[in-house]
Design a protein around this motif. Structure first.
Motif, mmCIF file in Angstrom:
data_model
loop_
_atom_site.group_PDB
_atom_site.id
_atom_site.type_symbol
_atom_site.label_atom_id
_atom_site.label_comp_id
_atom_site.label_asym_id
_atom_site.label_seq_id
_atom_site.Cartn_x
_atom_site.Cartn_y
_atom_site.Cartn_z
ATOM 1 N N LEU A 35 0.956 -1.139 -0.045
ATOM 2 C CA LEU A 35 0.072 -0.230 0.116
ATOM 3 C C LEU A 35 0.961 1.183 0.021
ATOM 4 N N PHE A 36 1.855 1.211 0.696
ATOM 5 C CA PHE A 36 2.774 2.509 0.848
ATOM 6 C C PHE A 36 3.604 2.686 -0.513
ATOM 7 N N ILE A 39 1.719 4.471 -2.874
ATOM 8 C CA ILE A 39 1.697 5.908 -2.656
ATOM 9 C C ILE A 39 2.923 6.502 -3.193
ATOM 10 N N LEU A 42 3.166 6.633 -6.819
ATOM 11 C CA LEU A 42 2.520 7.958 -7.410
ATOM 12 C C LEU A 42 2.966 9.138 -7.086
ATOM 13 N N PHE A 43 3.807 9.117 -6.178
ATOM 14 C CA PHE A 43 4.658 10.316 -5.894
ATOM 15 C C PHE A 43 5.782 10.505 -6.902
ATOM 16 N N SER A 46 4.452 11.890 -9.927
ATOM 17 C CA SER A 46 3.664 13.405 -9.794
ATOM 18 C C SER A 46 4.239 14.478 -10.564
ATOM 19 N N SER A 105 7.743 0.334 -4.727
ATOM 20 C CA SER A 105 7.450 1.475 -5.337
ATOM 21 C C SER A 105 8.265 1.816 -6.604
ATOM 22 N N SER A 131 -7.497 10.578 -10.561
ATOM 23 C CA SER A 131 -7.650 9.380 -9.365
ATOM 24 C C SER A 131 -8.349 8.039 -10.081
ATOM 25 N N LYS A 135 -6.872 4.394 -10.887
ATOM 26 C CA LYS A 135 -7.344 3.115 -10.117
ATOM 27 C C LYS A 135 -8.009 2.084 -10.834
#
Length: 219
Positions: A35-36, A39, A42-43, A46, A105, A131, A135
């Motif tokens: 999960l992390f 994130i 996606l960072f 970004s 990641s 988003s 997803k």
């Protein structure tokens, strides 16, 4: 060389009790790390530069230092950082998930970048929010493409979980070492521990192949 596996038989249930600890740590750390890792990935893609810098710095630190060092800093450093000693299991889950997130990641980022950019552009043209695009369109395809790499990371996490013995967590490795100390014979219990880890890895490998075939069948 004299080996006596018969003396090990009464201790096998004690060693197998450590499986609960191993599976709990690996399962929790694997889910949190995944999960992390999403994130962080996606960072990394970004347009907001501070998020990119944070994710890159995070990955650099956790990939550039030994996992056992991270584990020991979290466990032995917790009294200074938080004013209390955290449990070995909590320290293991935290360190493994934070470390695994760095690797995951990068895997997910590569998977996202491998998806045809035209799909993202088409979604934007249709007015689909970013988003929802990630997803429902991008991430599912990326996960399908990187599944083997994710399974390899989870297998690595399973094997590396054995280092929790250095902080006293009662996993398979720790219990095998304790049995060896009681019997004054380490080869047999450690060989059993190795066999247990091997079986876990083989089961994970089989599950990964089955999941990969099912996902390919849904194409």
């Amino acid at each position: 060389m004299k080996l006596d596996f018969a003396q090990l038989l009464p201790s096998i249930p004690f060693i197998l009790e450590g499986l609960k600890v191993t599976l709990m740590i690996v399962g929790a750390a694997g889910i949190l790390g995944f999960l992390f890792g999403i994130i962080l990935s996606l960072f990394k893609i970004s347009p907001v530069k501070p998020l990119v810098w944070f994710a890159d710095a995070y990955t650099s630190v956790f990939r550039g230092t030994p996992l056992v060092l991270q584990l020991m800093i979290i466990f032995y450093g917790s009294p200074q950082l938080f004013g209390t000693q955290i449990e070995p299991y909590t320290a293991a889950i935290l360190s493994f998930s934070l470390n695994s997130a760095a690797y995951i990641s990068e895997i997910i980022r590569a998977g996202i970048n491998a998806v045809d950019k035209g799909q993202k552009e088409a979604a934007m043209a249709l007015g689909i929010p970013y988003s929802q695009t990630m997803k429902d369109i991008i991430l599912p395809q990326a996960i399908k493409n990187i599944l083997p790499a994710l399974m390899n990371e989870f297998i690595t996490l399973t094997k590396e979980s054995a280092i929790v013995t250095v902080i006293g967590a009662m996993d398979v490795m720790r219990r095998s070492y304790m049995v060896g100390s009681d019997l004054y014979s380490f080869f047999e219990p450690l060989l059993l521990a190795g066999f247990i880890y091997y079986i876990m890895v083989m089961v994970l490998t089989l599950l990964g192949k089955l999941l990969e075939r099912r996902l390919k069948g849904n194409d």
